[in-house]
Design an enzyme around this catalytic site. Structure first.
Site, PDB file in Angstrom:
ATOM      1  CG  LEU A  80      -1.939  -1.015   1.419  1.00  0.00           C
ATOM      2  CD1 LEU A  80      -2.475  -0.991   2.857  1.00  0.00           C
ATOM      3  CD2 LEU A  80      -3.065  -0.749   0.433  1.00  0.00           C
ATOM      4  N   GLY A  81       2.030   1.144   0.569  1.00  0.00           N
ATOM      5  CA  GLY A  81       2.878   2.324   0.682  1.00  0.00           C
ATOM      6  C   GLY A  81       4.205   1.940   1.276  1.00  0.00           C
ATOM      7  N   GLY A  83       8.067   3.866   2.988  1.00  0.00           N
ATOM      8  CA  GLY A  83       8.727   5.106   3.358  1.00  0.00           C
ATOM      9  C   GLY A  83      10.037   4.813   4.022  1.00  0.00           C
ATOM     10  N   GLY A  84      10.348   5.652   5.016  1.00  0.00           N
ATOM     11  CA  GLY A  84      11.644   5.591   5.663  1.00  0.00           C
ATOM     12  C   GLY A  84      11.966   4.244   6.279  1.00  0.00           C
ATOM     13  CG  PHE A  85      11.866   3.200   9.761  1.00  0.00           C
ATOM     14  CD1 PHE A  85      13.051   2.544  10.026  1.00  0.00           C
ATOM     15  CD2 PHE A  85      11.710   4.488  10.191  1.00  0.00           C
ATOM     16  CE1 PHE A  85      14.045   3.156  10.727  1.00  0.00           C
ATOM     17  CE2 PHE A  85      12.703   5.109  10.901  1.00  0.00           C
ATOM     18  CZ  PHE A  85      13.879   4.446  11.166  1.00  0.00           C
ATOM     19  N   GLY A  86      10.348   0.970   5.765  1.00  0.00           N
ATOM     20  CA  GLY A  86       9.890  -0.324   5.272  1.00  0.00           C
ATOM     21  C   GLY A  86       8.642  -0.184   4.440  1.00  0.00           C
ATOM     22  CB  VAL A  88       2.239   0.078   4.585  1.00  0.00           C
ATOM     23  CG1 VAL A  88       0.891  -0.179   5.239  1.00  0.00           C
ATOM     24  CG2 VAL A  88       3.074   1.028   5.432  1.00  0.00           C
ATOM     25  CE  LYS A 109       5.234   2.552   9.905  1.00  0.00           C
ATOM     26  NZ  LYS A 109       4.756   3.907  10.163  1.00  0.00           N
ATOM     27  CG  ASP A 205       6.704  13.323   9.848  1.00  0.00           C
ATOM     28  OD1 ASP A 205       7.012  14.336   9.183  1.00  0.00           O
ATOM     29  OD2 ASP A 205       6.923  12.160   9.462  1.00  0.00           O
TER      30      ASP A 205
HETATM   31  N1  LIG Z   1      -3.740   1.860   7.945  1.00  0.00           N
HETATM   32  C1  LIG Z   1      -3.440   2.051   6.662  1.00  0.00           C
HETATM   33  N2  LIG Z   1      -4.355   1.833   5.688  1.00  0.00           N
HETATM   34  C2  LIG Z   1      -4.058   2.047   4.388  1.00  0.00           C
HETATM   35  N3  LIG Z   1      -2.864   2.518   3.941  1.00  0.00           N
HETATM   36  C3  LIG Z   1      -1.900   2.757   4.872  1.00  0.00           C
HETATM   37  C4  LIG Z   1      -2.131   2.520   6.248  1.00  0.00           C
HETATM   38  N4  LIG Z   1      -1.008   2.848   6.931  1.00  0.00           N
HETATM   39  C5  LIG Z   1      -0.126   3.267   6.004  1.00  0.00           C
HETATM   40  N5  LIG Z   1      -0.639   3.215   4.763  1.00  0.00           N
HETATM   41  C6  LIG Z   1       0.037   3.616   3.506  1.00  0.00           C
HETATM   42  O1  LIG Z   1       1.450   3.496   3.672  1.00  0.00           O
HETATM   43  C7  LIG Z   1       2.089   4.798   3.598  1.00  0.00           C
HETATM   44  C8  LIG Z   1       3.253   4.857   4.571  1.00  0.00           C
HETATM   45  O2  LIG Z   1       2.784   4.622   5.890  1.00  0.00           O
HETATM   46  P1  LIG Z   1       3.382   5.387   7.156  1.00  0.00           P
HETATM   47  O3  LIG Z   1       2.730   4.826   8.384  1.00  0.00           O
HETATM   48  O4  LIG Z   1       3.237   6.849   6.961  1.00  0.00           O
HETATM   49  O5  LIG Z   1       4.888   4.909   7.125  1.00  0.00           O
HETATM   50  P2  LIG Z   1       6.279   5.640   6.927  1.00  0.00           P
HETATM   51  O6  LIG Z   1       6.955   5.591   8.270  1.00  0.00           O
HETATM   52  O7  LIG Z   1       6.980   4.783   5.929  1.00  0.00           O
HETATM   53  O8  LIG Z   1       6.021   7.038   6.442  1.00  0.00           O
HETATM   54  C9  LIG Z   1       0.965   5.801   3.867  1.00  0.00           C
HETATM   55  O9  LIG Z   1       1.225   7.057   3.285  1.00  0.00           O
HETATM   56  C10 LIG Z   1      -0.235   5.088   3.232  1.00  0.00           C
HETATM   57  O10 LIG Z   1      -0.245   5.276   1.832  1.00  0.00           O
END
Ligand SMILES: Nc1ncnc2c1ncn2[C@@H]1O[C@H](COP(=O)(O)OP(=O)(O)O)[C@@H](O)[C@H]1O
Ligand SMILES: [Mg+2]
Length: 386
Positions: A80-81, A83-86, A88, A109, A205
């Site tokens: 789904l996404g 970023g910095g730490f892995g 999702v 995540k 953040d």
């Molecule tokens: N509960 C969730 N439901 C759907 N998508 C999610 C959810 N949590 C994270 N994502 C997706 O993953 C991306 C990165 O998650 P995030 O928690 O912000 O991690 P990071 O520490 O990598 O920034 C989000 O911008 C979103 O697109």
């Protein structure tokens, strides 16, 4: 908020969300020493021990093999996404996974194993904060996994993904005004709740990729990896390492490391500006003087005639003029360089409430008109601002 958070926190504040890109040789010996000394939990029993002091939400401790089942072995098409730490992943808890668990869609995540202290700390920050705070505008943490080197968080699944994806996607239809105000209102309520908690929390953040949307466009804050217990009284934290995201972080925080709830208010102003203009807080593809959204838009915000030059053209003029002016003035106040002159999140909630469009046909009709597409990976990372 329990005292547990402070028990293991080094006195030198050293959270980084992009540990992967940091070379260990950049760490001062003092910081290294503190890190080595710190005891972070290494199994569910120790995590629960840490959480015990607080009035915590019950969290499920998943095994890693259960997570394999939930995510179909972390299949790439479930991402789904990231970023910095892995990454999702989208997952599904079926009723035969474990007795007593209801079937549920979840987001999983996974923190990269090689991030050691940094990754572990962000992971634990989320377990601690989201494990004890509960509000309709905060994403719900369902459980975690702390097995060997694995550090994973399991959240409620947010069907429409991040605000970043919905606002800037070229595939989805533009978000209508009513939805933008609904998002701003929901996110503001989430931040106000954090700032007014018994032990206030600074989110630190706040940005469009960390605000997630459910099917009805209810906004919920996620990603508490950088959240921090708020200061008491008029004091502010002084961070030796400034963490956050360029384009969103308050100027006084970047310059001096002073962190207060008003730093979140500034970031809220940036997000509100993004909602009004449809532009990203930083956009390298634009002409030089327009790349930083705040620098470009701030002087125009309080000039009633000029404001129309910066409103998102994708709204196609479909917004209430008075409402737009009020939202623009609110953003202007949030972005005041003097933190003390910025409004409180509670005042922002009160100012946004009358801007919600409740007229028959507006919100509901537009919601259903928008595509239901599942978001692509968000690749934006939190950055070390130093
Ligand atoms: N509960 C969730 N439901 C759907 N998508 C999610 C959810 N949590 C994270 N994502 C997706 O993953 C991306 C990165 O998650 P995030 O928690 O912000 O991690 P990071 O520490 O990598 O920034 C989000 O911008 C979103 O697109
Ligand atoms: Mg994030």
């Amino acid at each position: 908020m329990g005292n547990c958070w402070c028990r293991w926190e080094p006195s030198i504040y050293r959270v980084s969300s992009n540990a992967k890109s940091e070379s260990p040789k950049n760490e001062s010996p003092l910081v290294k020493h503190k890190i080595d000394e710190s005891k972070l939990p290494s199994n569910p029993e120790e995590v629960e021990d840490l959480r015990r002091d607080a009035a915590s939400n019950p969290l499920i401790a998943f095994t890693y093999s259960e997570l394999r089942i939930i995510t179909a072995n972390f299949r790439q098409d479930r991402v789904l996404g990231g970023g910095g730490f892995g990454s999702v992943y989208k997952g599904f808890i079926s009723e035969d996974l474990r007795e007593g668990l209801e079937p549920l869609q979840v987001a999983v995540k996974v923190h990269d194993g090689d991030n050691s202290y940094q990754g572990h700390r962000e992971w634990l920050a989320e377990v601690i904060f989201l494990g004890q705070l509960s509000h309709p505008n905060l994403v719900k943490l369902i459980g975690y996994c702390c097995e060997d080197e694995h550090r994973v968080l399991i959240y409620e699944y947010m069907a429409r993904g991040s605000v970043e994806h919905n606002l800037f996607s070229r595939v989805l239809l533009p978000l209508p005004w009513s939805i933008r105000m609904k998002i701003a209102f929901g996110a503001a309520k989430g931040l106000a709740f954090l700032h007014e908690a018994e032990k206030p929390v600074i989110y630190r953040d706040f940005k469009t990729s960390n605000i997630l949307l459910d099917q009805e466009y209810n906004a919920k804050l996620s990603d508490f990896g950088l959240a921090k217990d708020g200061p008491v009284g008029d004091k502010s934290h002084v961070s030796t390492r400034i963490m956050g995201t360029y384009g969103y972080a308050a100027p006084e925080y970047i310059m001096t490391g002073h962190l207060t709830p008003r730093s979140d208010v500034y970031s809220f102003g940036v997000v509100l500006l993004e909602l009004l203009t449809g532009r990203k807080s930083l956009d390298k593809s634009r002409p030089a003087r327009e790349q930083n959204l705040t620098d470009w838009a701030l002087p125009l915000l309080k000039e009633k005639k000029k404001i129309f030059n910066i409103v998102d053209p994708r709204l196609d003029g479909d917004y209430p003029v008075k409402g737009m002016h009020k939202a623009a003035m609110l953003a202007y106040h949030c972005l005041n360089r003097n933190p003390k002159a910025r409004p409180l999140m509670r005042d922002i909630v009160d100012s946004l409430e009358p801007l919600l469009v409740t007229d028959e046909g507006s919100t509901e009709t537009t919601v259903t008109a928008i595509s239901n597409e599942v978001p692509n990976a968000d690749t934006k990372r939190k950055e070390d601002l130093q």
